[in-house]
Design a protein around this motif. Structure first.
Motif, PDB file in Angstrom:
ATOM      1  N   ALA A  82       0.827  -1.211   0.000  1.00  0.00           N
ATOM      2  CA  ALA A  82       0.000   0.000   0.000  1.00  0.00           C
ATOM      3  C   ALA A  82       0.863   1.263   0.000  1.00  0.00           C
ATOM      4  O   ALA A  82       0.599   2.207  -0.765  1.00  0.00           O
ATOM      5  CB  ALA A  82      -0.915   0.005   1.221  1.00  0.00           C
ATOM      6  N   GLY A  83       1.902   1.265   0.821  1.00  0.00           N
ATOM      7  CA  GLY A  83       2.770   2.436   0.915  1.00  0.00           C
ATOM      8  C   GLY A  83       3.489   2.726  -0.398  1.00  0.00           C
ATOM      9  O   GLY A  83       3.576   3.881  -0.827  1.00  0.00           O
ATOM     10  N   SER A  84       3.988   1.673  -1.037  1.00  0.00           N
ATOM     11  CA  SER A  84       4.694   1.858  -2.314  1.00  0.00           C
ATOM     12  C   SER A  84       3.739   2.329  -3.405  1.00  0.00           C
ATOM     13  O   SER A  84       4.078   3.186  -4.219  1.00  0.00           O
ATOM     14  CB  SER A  84       5.383   0.558  -2.737  1.00  0.00           C
ATOM     15  N   ALA A  85       2.512   1.781  -3.409  1.00  0.00           N
ATOM     16  CA  ALA A  85       1.515   2.183  -4.417  1.00  0.00           C
ATOM     17  C   ALA A  85       1.142   3.659  -4.247  1.00  0.00           C
ATOM     18  O   ALA A  85       1.088   4.412  -5.224  1.00  0.00           O
ATOM     19  CB  ALA A  85       0.273   1.312  -4.301  1.00  0.00           C
ATOM     20  N   LEU A  86       0.896   4.083  -3.010  1.00  0.00           N
ATOM     21  CA  LEU A  86       0.544   5.479  -2.744  1.00  0.00           C
ATOM     22  C   LEU A  86       1.682   6.420  -3.110  1.00  0.00           C
ATOM     23  O   LEU A  86       1.467   7.490  -3.701  1.00  0.00           O
ATOM     24  CB  LEU A  86       0.181   5.655  -1.268  1.00  0.00           C
ATOM     25  N   LEU A  87       2.895   6.008  -2.790  1.00  0.00           N
ATOM     26  CA  LEU A  87       4.060   6.839  -3.097  1.00  0.00           C
ATOM     27  C   LEU A  87       4.251   6.980  -4.604  1.00  0.00           C
ATOM     28  O   LEU A  87       4.542   8.073  -5.111  1.00  0.00           O
ATOM     29  CB  LEU A  87       5.316   6.230  -2.461  1.00  0.00           C
ATOM     30  N   LEU A  88       4.059   5.888  -5.329  1.00  0.00           N
ATOM     31  CA  LEU A  88       4.201   5.918  -6.781  1.00  0.00           C
ATOM     32  C   LEU A  88       3.114   6.760  -7.437  1.00  0.00           C
ATOM     33  O   LEU A  88       3.372   7.467  -8.415  1.00  0.00           O
ATOM     34  CB  LEU A  88       4.176   4.492  -7.350  1.00  0.00           C
ATOM     35  N   VAL A  89       1.898   6.682  -6.898  1.00  0.00           N
ATOM     36  CA  VAL A  89       0.808   7.514  -7.419  1.00  0.00           C
ATOM     37  C   VAL A  89       1.137   8.983  -7.196  1.00  0.00           C
ATOM     38  O   VAL A  89       0.965   9.826  -8.088  1.00  0.00           O
ATOM     39  CB  VAL A  89      -0.534   7.158  -6.745  1.00  0.00           C
ATOM     40  N   ASP A  90       1.633   9.297  -6.008  1.00  0.00           N
ATOM     41  CA  ASP A  90       1.969  10.676  -5.666  1.00  0.00           C
ATOM     42  C   ASP A  90       3.082  11.209  -6.568  1.00  0.00           C
ATOM     43  O   ASP A  90       3.081  12.388  -6.942  1.00  0.00           O
ATOM     44  CB  ASP A  90       2.403  10.748  -4.202  1.00  0.00           C
ATOM     45  N   ILE A  91       4.024  10.342  -6.933  1.00  0.00           N
ATOM     46  CA  ILE A  91       5.148  10.750  -7.780  1.00  0.00           C
ATOM     47  C   ILE A  91       4.738  10.837  -9.244  1.00  0.00           C
ATOM     48  O   ILE A  91       5.092  11.787  -9.949  1.00  0.00           O
ATOM     49  CB  ILE A  91       6.335   9.766  -7.628  1.00  0.00           C
ATOM     50  N   ASN A  92       3.992   9.844  -9.726  1.00  0.00           N
ATOM     51  CA  ASN A  92       3.702   9.731 -11.157  1.00  0.00           C
ATOM     52  C   ASN A  92       2.450  10.459 -11.619  1.00  0.00           C
ATOM     53  O   ASN A  92       2.360  10.844 -12.788  1.00  0.00           O
ATOM     54  CB  ASN A  92       3.597   8.249 -11.547  1.00  0.00           C
ATOM     55  N   VAL A  93       1.475  10.616 -10.737  1.00  0.00           N
ATOM     56  CA  VAL A  93       0.241  11.290 -11.136  1.00  0.00           C
ATOM     57  C   VAL A  93       0.348  12.764 -10.749  1.00  0.00           C
ATOM     58  O   VAL A  93      -0.090  13.192  -9.675  1.00  0.00           O
ATOM     59  CB  VAL A  93      -0.996  10.638 -10.486  1.00  0.00           C
ATOM     60  N   SER A  94       0.939  13.531 -11.645  1.00  0.00           N
ATOM     61  CA  SER A  94       1.106  14.966 -11.430  1.00  0.00           C
ATOM     62  C   SER A  94       0.990  15.680 -12.770  1.00  0.00           C
ATOM     63  O   SER A  94       1.118  15.060 -13.832  1.00  0.00           O
ATOM     64  CB  SER A  94       2.466  15.264 -10.791  1.00  0.00           C
ATOM     65  N   GLU A  95       0.755  16.960 -12.707  1.00  0.00           N
ATOM     66  CA  GLU A  95       0.616  17.760 -13.932  1.00  0.00           C
ATOM     67  C   GLU A  95       1.866  17.651 -14.795  1.00  0.00           C
ATOM     68  O   GLU A  95       1.784  17.403 -16.000  1.00  0.00           O
ATOM     69  CB  GLU A  95       0.357  19.220 -13.557  1.00  0.00           C
ATOM     70  N   LYS A  96       3.026  17.816 -14.190  1.00  0.00           N
ATOM     71  CA  LYS A  96       4.287  17.791 -14.940  1.00  0.00           C
ATOM     72  C   LYS A  96       4.537  16.425 -15.576  1.00  0.00           C
ATOM     73  O   LYS A  96       4.947  16.334 -16.738  1.00  0.00           O
ATOM     74  CB  LYS A  96       5.456  18.153 -14.022  1.00  0.00           C
ATOM     75  N   LYS A  97       4.282  15.367 -14.825  1.00  0.00           N
ATOM     76  CA  LYS A  97       4.522  14.017 -15.332  1.00  0.00           C
ATOM     77  C   LYS A  97       3.640  13.711 -16.544  1.00  0.00           C
ATOM     78  O   LYS A  97       4.104  13.124 -17.534  1.00  0.00           O
ATOM     79  CB  LYS A  97       4.261  12.982 -14.228  1.00  0.00           C
ATOM     80  N   LEU A  98       2.371  14.093 -16.477  1.00  0.00           N
ATOM     81  CA  LEU A  98       1.455  13.812 -17.584  1.00  0.00           C
ATOM     82  C   LEU A  98       1.782  14.664 -18.812  1.00  0.00           C
ATOM     83  O   LEU A  98       1.677  14.190 -19.946  1.00  0.00           O
ATOM     84  CB  LEU A  98       0.012  14.040 -17.151  1.00  0.00           C
ATOM     85  N   ILE A  99       2.188  15.903 -18.579  1.00  0.00           N
ATOM     86  CA  ILE A  99       2.598  16.763 -19.700  1.00  0.00           C
ATOM     87  C   ILE A  99       3.864  16.221 -20.354  1.00  0.00           C
ATOM     88  O   ILE A  99       3.966  16.163 -21.583  1.00  0.00           O
ATOM     89  CB  ILE A  99       2.811  18.219 -19.223  1.00  0.00           C
TER      90      ILE A  99
ATOM     91  N   TYR B  57       1.287   1.788 -18.462  1.00  0.00           N
ATOM     92  CA  TYR B  57       2.528   1.015 -18.574  1.00  0.00           C
ATOM     93  C   TYR B  57       3.626   1.621 -17.702  1.00  0.00           C
ATOM     94  O   TYR B  57       4.387   0.900 -17.056  1.00  0.00           O
ATOM     95  CB  TYR B  57       2.999   0.937 -20.029  1.00  0.00           C
ATOM     96  N   ARG B  58       3.689   2.951 -17.690  1.00  0.00           N
ATOM     97  CA  ARG B  58       4.721   3.618 -16.887  1.00  0.00           C
ATOM     98  C   ARG B  58       4.513   3.315 -15.404  1.00  0.00           C
ATOM     99  O   ARG B  58       5.486   2.999 -14.691  1.00  0.00           O
ATOM    100  CB  ARG B  58       4.684   5.133 -17.121  1.00  0.00           C
ATOM    101  N   PHE B  59       3.282   3.411 -14.930  1.00  0.00           N
ATOM    102  CA  PHE B  59       3.012   3.145 -13.519  1.00  0.00           C
ATOM    103  C   PHE B  59       3.291   1.682 -13.187  1.00  0.00           C
ATOM    104  O   PHE B  59       3.878   1.370 -12.145  1.00  0.00           O
ATOM    105  CB  PHE B  59       1.559   3.481 -13.168  1.00  0.00           C
ATOM    106  N   THR B  60       2.879   0.777 -14.070  1.00  0.00           N
ATOM    107  CA  THR B  60       3.094  -0.656 -13.841  1.00  0.00           C
ATOM    108  C   THR B  60       4.578  -0.990 -13.803  1.00  0.00           C
ATOM    109  O   THR B  60       5.029  -1.789 -12.971  1.00  0.00           O
ATOM    110  CB  THR B  60       2.397  -1.495 -14.933  1.00  0.00           C
ATOM    111  N   GLU B  61       5.347  -0.391 -14.695  1.00  0.00           N
ATOM    112  CA  GLU B  61       6.798  -0.610 -14.710  1.00  0.00           C
ATOM    113  C   GLU B  61       7.439  -0.124 -13.419  1.00  0.00           C
ATOM    114  O   GLU B  61       8.314  -0.797 -12.858  1.00  0.00           O
ATOM    115  CB  GLU B  61       7.420   0.115 -15.913  1.00  0.00           C
ATOM    116  N   ALA B  62       7.005   1.055 -12.949  1.00  0.00           N
ATOM    117  CA  ALA B  62       7.539   1.597 -11.698  1.00  0.00           C
ATOM    118  C   ALA B  62       7.153   0.713 -10.515  1.00  0.00           C
ATOM    119  O   ALA B  62       7.978   0.436  -9.628  1.00  0.00           O
ATOM    120  CB  ALA B  62       7.023   3.019 -11.489  1.00  0.00           C
ATOM    121  N   PHE B  63       5.902   0.247 -10.506  1.00  0.00           N
ATOM    122  CA  PHE B  63       5.407  -0.631  -9.437  1.00  0.00           C
ATOM    123  C   PHE B  63       6.192  -1.939  -9.428  1.00  0.00           C
ATOM    124  O   PHE B  63       6.590  -2.432  -8.369  1.00  0.00           O
ATOM    125  CB  PHE B  63       3.918  -0.903  -9.656  1.00  0.00           C
ATOM    126  N   MET B  64       6.436  -2.492 -10.611  1.00  0.00           N
ATOM    127  CA  MET B  64       7.194  -3.733 -10.719  1.00  0.00           C
ATOM    128  C   MET B  64       8.634  -3.542 -10.227  1.00  0.00           C
ATOM    129  O   MET B  64       9.162  -4.378  -9.477  1.00  0.00           O
ATOM    130  CB  MET B  64       7.218  -4.205 -12.176  1.00  0.00           C
TER     131      MET B  64
END
Length: 297
Positions: free
Chosen positions: A23-40, A256-263
């Protein structure tokens, strides 16, 4: 009585630790990857503006048969630079809506060249055919401009934030988004707390904590990495049925990016887990199993 007690509670807390690591790793990855800058950055990397331009060009070419307006009226005023600005505007407006918990501004940036091109076409058409430029004419002109912005915007909103906003999804996500950092901090704090409790429970033989943490890290790593490897190996997200090429690329690339980071994180957990277990085994010159008496080799 102490050893069964120590073993039982160590086992219980190690199970909790498995889920908190995931849970902690998933939340941290969401916080890092789901951002305005990352999506742009992701949209820019995939050069989605080129795909969008092709889609818009095809759309207006096909629409000519029903509207009678040549595609060049629109396309002469649209380029990849403008498309990219629209793309980024939708992403920016979506995150502003998430932060402020307000409705999203779904209007694309103003394009004076486009408006001028539409005005020129309508005026020339009216002049050639002797149509009066009355209120009805002005209404048709305004409607055509609004439709142009709406159509272009629907293609440029590659993550479909406006659709989420219209269906009330974005407002619900904003409630979660506002607490993303506290939730991440809480999960990490809980993980640290569990490790400290394991140390406390095994205080008479603190090195045993390394064994339990190693087991938890190994199991969480397997539970997290196996599904991720399957999703990547089978190109699972490619099976999504999305007609717009740019939207398909945006969604699948993000997944794919999130899954790769999670893996990657959970493979690291496996390595850490194995390392801790090996160190635990090496440090001990006696073979000790949790809950049993030391046995001389």
């Amino acid at each position: 009585m102490k050893k069964p007690f120590t073993y039982l509670f160590s086992l219980i807390f190690s199970v909790f630790l498995v889920f908190m690591l995931i849970a902690g790793s998933a939340l941290l990855l969401v916080d890092i990857n789901v951002s305005e800058k990352k999506l742009i950055d992701l949209a820019s990397k995939k050069q989605l503006e080129s795909k969008i331009y092709t889609e818009i060009e095809k759309y207006y070419s096909d629409k000519y048969n029903t509207t009678g307006i040549p595609a060049d009226v629109y396309m002469s005023a649209i380029d990849t630079v403008y498309i990219k600005s629209c793309e980024e505007a939708y992403i920016h407006n979506a995150f502003e809506a998430l932060k402020s918990r307000c409705n999203m501004n779904t209007s694309p940036p103003k394009n004076e060249k486009l408006e001028k091109s539409i005005e020129t076409f309508f005026n020339d058409f009216a002049d050639k055919n002797g149509y009066e430029k009355d209120d009805k004419f002005e209404l048709k002109l305004r409607t055509s401009k609004d439709d142009a912005y709406s159509s272009i915007g629907s293609f440029c909103d590659v993550y479909k934030f406006s659709a989420m906003d219209n269906h009330g999804v974005l407002s619900k996500l904003s409630k979660v988004y506002a607490y993303r950092m506290p939730m991440t901090i809480a999960a990490i704090s809980a993980t640290i707390m569990i490790i400290l409790l394991l140390i406390l429970i095994n205080r008479k033989k603190k090195i045993t904590t390394m064994y339990w943490c190693g087991i938890s890290a190994l199991i969480s790593g397997i539970l997290g990495s196996c599904p991720s490897i399957y999703l990547l190996a089978t190109s699972f997200y490619d099976s999504f049925s999305i007609k717009q090429a740019a939207v398909f690329t945006a969604f699948t690339s993000a997944m794919y990016r999130f899954t790769e980071a999670f893996m990657a994180v959970h493979i690291a957990f496996i390595v850490i887990g194995i390392t801790l277990i090996v160190i635990y085994g090496v440090i001990h010159d006696k073979k000790t199993y949790p809950g049993t008496k030391p046995t001389e080799i």
